[in-house]
Design a protein around this motif. Structure first.
Motif, PDB file in Angstrom:
ATOM      1  N   LEU A   1       0.831  -1.207   0.000  1.00  0.00           N
ATOM      2  CA  LEU A   1       0.000   0.000   0.000  1.00  0.00           C
ATOM      3  C   LEU A   1       0.864   1.254   0.000  1.00  0.00           C
ATOM      4  O   LEU A   1       0.590   2.207  -0.742  1.00  0.00           O
ATOM      5  N   PHE A   2       1.930   1.259   0.809  1.00  0.00           N
ATOM      6  CA  PHE A   2       2.872   2.388   0.866  1.00  0.00           C
ATOM      7  C   PHE A   2       3.487   2.656  -0.500  1.00  0.00           C
ATOM      8  O   PHE A   2       3.511   3.793  -0.978  1.00  0.00           O
ATOM      9  N   SER A   3       3.960   1.592  -1.166  1.00  0.00           N
ATOM     10  CA  SER A   3       4.588   1.743  -2.485  1.00  0.00           C
ATOM     11  C   SER A   3       3.584   2.149  -3.550  1.00  0.00           C
ATOM     12  O   SER A   3       3.887   2.966  -4.429  1.00  0.00           O
ATOM     13  N   THR A   4       2.382   1.604  -3.482  1.00  0.00           N
ATOM     14  CA  THR A   4       1.363   1.937  -4.474  1.00  0.00           C
ATOM     15  C   THR A   4       0.940   3.400  -4.367  1.00  0.00           C
ATOM     16  O   THR A   4       0.845   4.101  -5.383  1.00  0.00           O
ATOM     17  N   ILE A   5       0.712   3.857  -3.161  1.00  0.00           N
ATOM     18  CA  ILE A   5       0.317   5.266  -2.971  1.00  0.00           C
ATOM     19  C   ILE A   5       1.465   6.195  -3.365  1.00  0.00           C
ATOM     20  O   ILE A   5       1.249   7.225  -3.997  1.00  0.00           O
ATOM     21  N   GLY A   6       2.692   5.826  -3.014  1.00  0.00           N
ATOM     22  CA  GLY A   6       3.850   6.640  -3.406  1.00  0.00           C
ATOM     23  C   GLY A   6       4.024   6.699  -4.907  1.00  0.00           C
ATOM     24  O   GLY A   6       4.308   7.754  -5.475  1.00  0.00           O
TER      25      GLY A   6
ATOM     26  N   GLY B   1       8.672   7.296  -6.244  1.00  0.00           N
ATOM     27  CA  GLY B   1       7.561   7.358  -5.302  1.00  0.00           C
ATOM     28  C   GLY B   1       7.272   6.011  -4.679  1.00  0.00           C
ATOM     29  O   GLY B   1       6.922   5.923  -3.498  1.00  0.00           O
ATOM     30  N   ALA B   2       7.421   4.930  -5.463  1.00  0.00           N
ATOM     31  CA  ALA B   2       7.226   3.593  -4.911  1.00  0.00           C
ATOM     32  C   ALA B   2       8.278   3.279  -3.865  1.00  0.00           C
ATOM     33  O   ALA B   2       8.020   2.558  -2.904  1.00  0.00           O
ATOM     34  N   TRP B   3       9.460   3.819  -4.035  1.00  0.00           N
ATOM     35  CA  TRP B   3      10.541   3.561  -3.098  1.00  0.00           C
ATOM     36  C   TRP B   3      10.447   4.455  -1.854  1.00  0.00           C
ATOM     37  O   TRP B   3      10.601   3.989  -0.733  1.00  0.00           O
ATOM     38  N   LEU B   4      10.173   5.752  -2.062  1.00  0.00           N
ATOM     39  CA  LEU B   4      10.206   6.714  -0.965  1.00  0.00           C
ATOM     40  C   LEU B   4       8.874   6.897  -0.250  1.00  0.00           C
ATOM     41  O   LEU B   4       8.841   7.316   0.898  1.00  0.00           O
ATOM     42  N   GLY B   5       7.783   6.662  -0.942  1.00  0.00           N
ATOM     43  CA  GLY B   5       6.477   6.877  -0.344  1.00  0.00           C
ATOM     44  C   GLY B   5       5.895   8.226  -0.731  1.00  0.00           C
ATOM     45  O   GLY B   5       6.570   9.068  -1.329  1.00  0.00           O
ATOM     46  N   PRO B   6       4.627   8.455  -0.402  1.00  0.00           N
ATOM     47  CA  PRO B   6       3.936   9.650  -0.884  1.00  0.00           C
ATOM     48  C   PRO B   6       4.456  10.963  -0.307  1.00  0.00           C
ATOM     49  O   PRO B   6       4.487  11.979  -1.006  1.00  0.00           O
ATOM     50  N   ILE B   7       4.871  10.981   0.931  1.00  0.00           N
ATOM     51  CA  ILE B   7       5.319  12.239   1.525  1.00  0.00           C
ATOM     52  C   ILE B   7       6.698  12.630   1.005  1.00  0.00           C
ATOM     53  O   ILE B   7       6.920  13.776   0.605  1.00  0.00           O
ATOM     54  N   TRP B   8       7.616  11.673   0.987  1.00  0.00           N
ATOM     55  CA  TRP B   8       8.981  11.991   0.561  1.00  0.00           C
ATOM     56  C   TRP B   8       9.071  12.307  -0.918  1.00  0.00           C
ATOM     57  O   TRP B   8       9.914  13.093  -1.341  1.00  0.00           O
ATOM     58  N   ILE B   9       8.187  11.715  -1.741  1.00  0.00           N
ATOM     59  CA  ILE B   9       8.232  12.031  -3.170  1.00  0.00           C
ATOM     60  C   ILE B   9       7.766  13.460  -3.415  1.00  0.00           C
ATOM     61  O   ILE B   9       8.214  14.118  -4.352  1.00  0.00           O
ATOM     62  N   CYS B  10       6.908  13.973  -2.556  1.00  0.00           N
ATOM     63  CA  CYS B  10       6.512  15.391  -2.658  1.00  0.00           C
ATOM     64  C   CYS B  10       7.707  16.296  -2.347  1.00  0.00           C
ATOM     65  O   CYS B  10       7.908  17.316  -3.006  1.00  0.00           O
ATOM     66  N   PHE B  11       8.510  15.909  -1.351  1.00  0.00           N
ATOM     67  CA  PHE B  11       9.726  16.672  -1.050  1.00  0.00           C
ATOM     68  C   PHE B  11      10.706  16.623  -2.220  1.00  0.00           C
ATOM     69  O   PHE B  11      11.347  17.623  -2.555  1.00  0.00           O
ATOM     70  N   VAL B  12      10.837  15.458  -2.849  1.00  0.00           N
ATOM     71  CA  VAL B  12      11.714  15.330  -4.027  1.00  0.00           C
ATOM     72  C   VAL B  12      11.209  16.224  -5.149  1.00  0.00           C
ATOM     73  O   VAL B  12      11.989  16.902  -5.825  1.00  0.00           O
ATOM     74  N   PHE B  13       9.903  16.261  -5.350  1.00  0.00           N
ATOM     75  CA  PHE B  13       9.328  17.099  -6.401  1.00  0.00           C
ATOM     76  C   PHE B  13       9.608  18.581  -6.151  1.00  0.00           C
ATOM     77  O   PHE B  13       9.962  19.322  -7.062  1.00  0.00           O
TER      78      PHE B  13
ATOM     79  N   VAL C   1      19.176  15.378  -9.240  1.00  0.00           N
ATOM     80  CA  VAL C   1      19.752  16.297  -8.253  1.00  0.00           C
ATOM     81  C   VAL C   1      18.782  16.507  -7.098  1.00  0.00           C
ATOM     82  O   VAL C   1      19.175  16.476  -5.928  1.00  0.00           O
ATOM     83  N   GLY C   2      17.512  16.705  -7.397  1.00  0.00           N
ATOM     84  CA  GLY C   2      16.512  16.868  -6.347  1.00  0.00           C
ATOM     85  C   GLY C   2      16.413  15.641  -5.458  1.00  0.00           C
ATOM     86  O   GLY C   2      16.301  15.742  -4.239  1.00  0.00           O
ATOM     87  N   PHE C   3      16.487  14.467  -6.062  1.00  0.00           N
ATOM     88  CA  PHE C   3      16.455  13.224  -5.300  1.00  0.00           C
ATOM     89  C   PHE C   3      17.669  13.117  -4.376  1.00  0.00           C
ATOM     90  O   PHE C   3      17.540  12.762  -3.204  1.00  0.00           O
ATOM     91  N   LEU C   4      18.852  13.435  -4.897  1.00  0.00           N
ATOM     92  CA  LEU C   4      20.065  13.357  -4.078  1.00  0.00           C
ATOM     93  C   LEU C   4      20.048  14.375  -2.943  1.00  0.00           C
ATOM     94  O   LEU C   4      20.520  14.087  -1.836  1.00  0.00           O
ATOM     95  N   VAL C   5      19.516  15.562  -3.200  1.00  0.00           N
ATOM     96  CA  VAL C   5      19.418  16.582  -2.148  1.00  0.00           C
ATOM     97  C   VAL C   5      18.528  16.066  -1.018  1.00  0.00           C
ATOM     98  O   VAL C   5      18.901  16.157   0.169  1.00  0.00           O
TER      99      VAL C   5
END
Length: 130
Positions: free
Chosen positions: A4-9, A38-50, A119-123
């Motif tokens: 569920l975490f990976s799917t939502i991410g 997003g599947a790896w990081l989850g929904p909250i962290w992928i928003c930070f990456v974006f 770069v955003g992902f690495l940051v």
């Protein structure tokens, strides 16, 4: 809970870029990369990456528009332009130049998104996970 975490991410990452893909501003590969992250990081962290990617993209675009040599040279190299392509052509053969390459002002190829996404992902990775 992991599925569920990976799917939502993944859906969150997909949703963030699918609108830009619809306008032709990013490619389908960029959408898939963000969905995979997003599947790896989850929904909250992928928003930070974006958000980090958007900031990186803004800095890159500002540097390119301001005429800083590093940004301008890197920009043309990423898009596959050679400096000789612009210098060897006269004003009458501009159409032949644009036939082989898209214009830098073409909205269909505005900004390569994948380098900024990395770069955003690495940051985010270094700021929050390390």
């Amino acid at each position: 809970s992991g599925i569920l975490f990976s799917t939502i991410g993944s859906l969150t990452g997909f949703t963030l870029l699918v609108v830009f893909y619809g306008f032709g501003l990013v490619g389908a590969g960029d959408v898939k990369i963000l969905a995979a992250m997003g599947a790896w990081l989850g929904p909250i962290w992928i928003c930070f990456v974006f958000v980090a990617t958007s900031l990186c993209l803004g800095i890159w675009r500002f540097g390119q528009l301001s005429g800083f040599p590093l940004f301008a040279e890197h920009w043309s190299t990423c898009l596959g332009y050679q400096e000789s392509d612009f210098q060897s052509q006269d004003s009458n053969s501009e159409a032949s130049l644009l036939k082989g390459h898209q214009s830098l002002a073409d909205p269909q190829q505005v900004i390569p998104y994948a380098p900024n996404l990395c770069v955003g992902f690495l940051v985010i990775l270094f700021c929050f996970y390390v």
